[in-house]
Write a protein that holds these residues in place. Structure first.
Motif, PDB file in Angstrom:
ATOM      1  N   VAL A   1      16.198 -34.193   4.744  1.00  0.00           N
ATOM      2  CA  VAL A   1      15.058 -33.982   5.648  1.00  0.00           C
ATOM      3  C   VAL A   1      15.515 -33.213   6.886  1.00  0.00           C
ATOM      4  N   PHE A   2      16.629 -33.627   7.458  1.00  0.00           N
ATOM      5  CA  PHE A   2      17.136 -32.943   8.651  1.00  0.00           C
ATOM      6  C   PHE A   2      17.419 -31.478   8.340  1.00  0.00           C
TER       7      PHE A   2
ATOM      8  N   LEU B   1      20.305 -36.973  20.041  1.00  0.00           N
ATOM      9  CA  LEU B   1      20.265 -36.467  18.674  1.00  0.00           C
ATOM     10  C   LEU B   1      21.661 -36.492  18.052  1.00  0.00           C
ATOM     11  N   ILE B   2      22.652 -36.063  18.798  1.00  0.00           N
ATOM     12  CA  ILE B   2      24.037 -36.067  18.300  1.00  0.00           C
ATOM     13  C   ILE B   2      24.492 -37.484  17.999  1.00  0.00           C
ATOM     14  N   ILE B   3      24.246 -38.400  18.914  1.00  0.00           N
ATOM     15  CA  ILE B   3      24.649 -39.796  18.703  1.00  0.00           C
ATOM     16  C   ILE B   3      23.969 -40.365  17.462  1.00  0.00           C
ATOM     17  N   THR B   4      22.684 -40.096  17.324  1.00  0.00           N
ATOM     18  CA  THR B   4      21.939 -40.606  16.173  1.00  0.00           C
ATOM     19  C   THR B   4      22.488 -40.037  14.879  1.00  0.00           C
ATOM     20  N   ARG B   5      22.777 -38.738  14.860  1.00  0.00           N
ATOM     21  CA  ARG B   5      23.336 -38.118  13.653  1.00  0.00           C
ATOM     22  C   ARG B   5      24.714 -38.690  13.333  1.00  0.00           C
TER      23      ARG B   5
ATOM     24  N   PHE C   1      22.418 -26.887  13.199  1.00  0.00           N
ATOM     25  CA  PHE C   1      23.198 -27.082  11.973  1.00  0.00           C
ATOM     26  C   PHE C   1      24.587 -27.641  12.272  1.00  0.00           C
ATOM     27  N   ALA C   2      25.126 -27.353  13.454  1.00  0.00           N
ATOM     28  CA  ALA C   2      26.397 -27.968  13.855  1.00  0.00           C
ATOM     29  C   ALA C   2      26.218 -29.473  14.024  1.00  0.00           C
ATOM     30  N   ILE C   3      25.096 -29.880  14.602  1.00  0.00           N
ATOM     31  CA  ILE C   3      24.790 -31.308  14.729  1.00  0.00           C
ATOM     32  C   ILE C   3      24.597 -31.913  13.342  1.00  0.00           C
TER      33      ILE C   3
ATOM     34  N   ASN D   1      14.887 -25.953  11.501  1.00  0.00           N
ATOM     35  CA  ASN D   1      14.304 -24.975  12.430  1.00  0.00           C
ATOM     36  C   ASN D   1      13.325 -25.643  13.391  1.00  0.00           C
ATOM     37  N   VAL D   2      12.563 -26.600  12.918  1.00  0.00           N
ATOM     38  CA  VAL D   2      11.619 -27.317  13.787  1.00  0.00           C
ATOM     39  C   VAL D   2      12.399 -28.187  14.770  1.00  0.00           C
ATOM     40  N   ILE D   3      13.403 -28.888  14.268  1.00  0.00           N
ATOM     41  CA  ILE D   3      14.221 -29.754  15.119  1.00  0.00           C
ATOM     42  C   ILE D   3      14.910 -28.928  16.207  1.00  0.00           C
TER      43      ILE D   3
END
Length: 171
Positions: free
Chosen positions: A5-6, A96-100, A35-37, A11-13
């Motif tokens: 999903v991510f 977002l980074i922490i969640t990923r 995409f790095a995230i 592109n939307v994110i």
């Protein structure tokens, strides 16, 4: 599921979590950052394997699997609730980074915990088949994530997708 999903909605994110820009080069750079995230979660997987394996060694495979599944579900839900750039600025990217990273850690622990739990509890003559089902289920998650994302893209306008639609698959 959440990884596909991510990736499918990257592109939307990227447009939601980075400073808006009309410059096409800047838009491309924010997509690359997104995409790095996305990729950071893959680097977190081995860490999750180590952490969840240790939990499994101490408390048992069932407990480790439960913790990993709880983490992935919680991280996916949090992803759907994250504030965007418009509401909290750069803090949104940090969250977002922490969640990923939590998603990556939990998937890294969940997959091997699932594999071990399944194989250990399968009848000896059917262990290979049960292990194959684990791999199949993992790939079905990617397929379902892609289908859900595709359906959202087809049924929502661009504005709706940016406003709330990208959150739906995570929630």
């Amino acid at each position: 599921y959440d990884f596909s999903v991510f990736g499918y909605l990257a592109n939307v994110i990227s447009e939601e979590f980075f400073e808006p820009s009309e410059d096409e080069d800047e838009q491309l750079i924010t997509l690359v950052k997104t995409f790095a995230i996305f990729g950071a979660a893959f680097f977190a997987r081995p860490i999750g394997g180590i952490i969840i394996r240790r939990i499994g060694d101490i408390y048992g495979r069932s407990q480790a699997l439960s913790i990993a599944m709880l983490l992935i579900g919680l991280a996916s839900f949090v992803m759907g609730c994250l504030p965007t750039y418009r509401t909290v600025g750069h803090l949104g990217v940090v969250l977002l980074i922490i969640t990923r990273l939590v998603q990556g850690i939990s998937v890294g622990g969940q997959f091997m915990s699932t594999m071990l739990f399944t194989v250990e509890n399968a009848p000896p003559a059917r262990r290979g088949f049960h292990a194959a089902l684990t791999f199949t289920a993992s790939n079905l998650g990617f397929l379902v994530g892609n289908l859900v994302s595709y359906i959202l893209r087809q049924s929502l306008t661009d504005e709706q997708l940016h406003l709330f639609g990208w959150r739906i698959p995570f929630l």
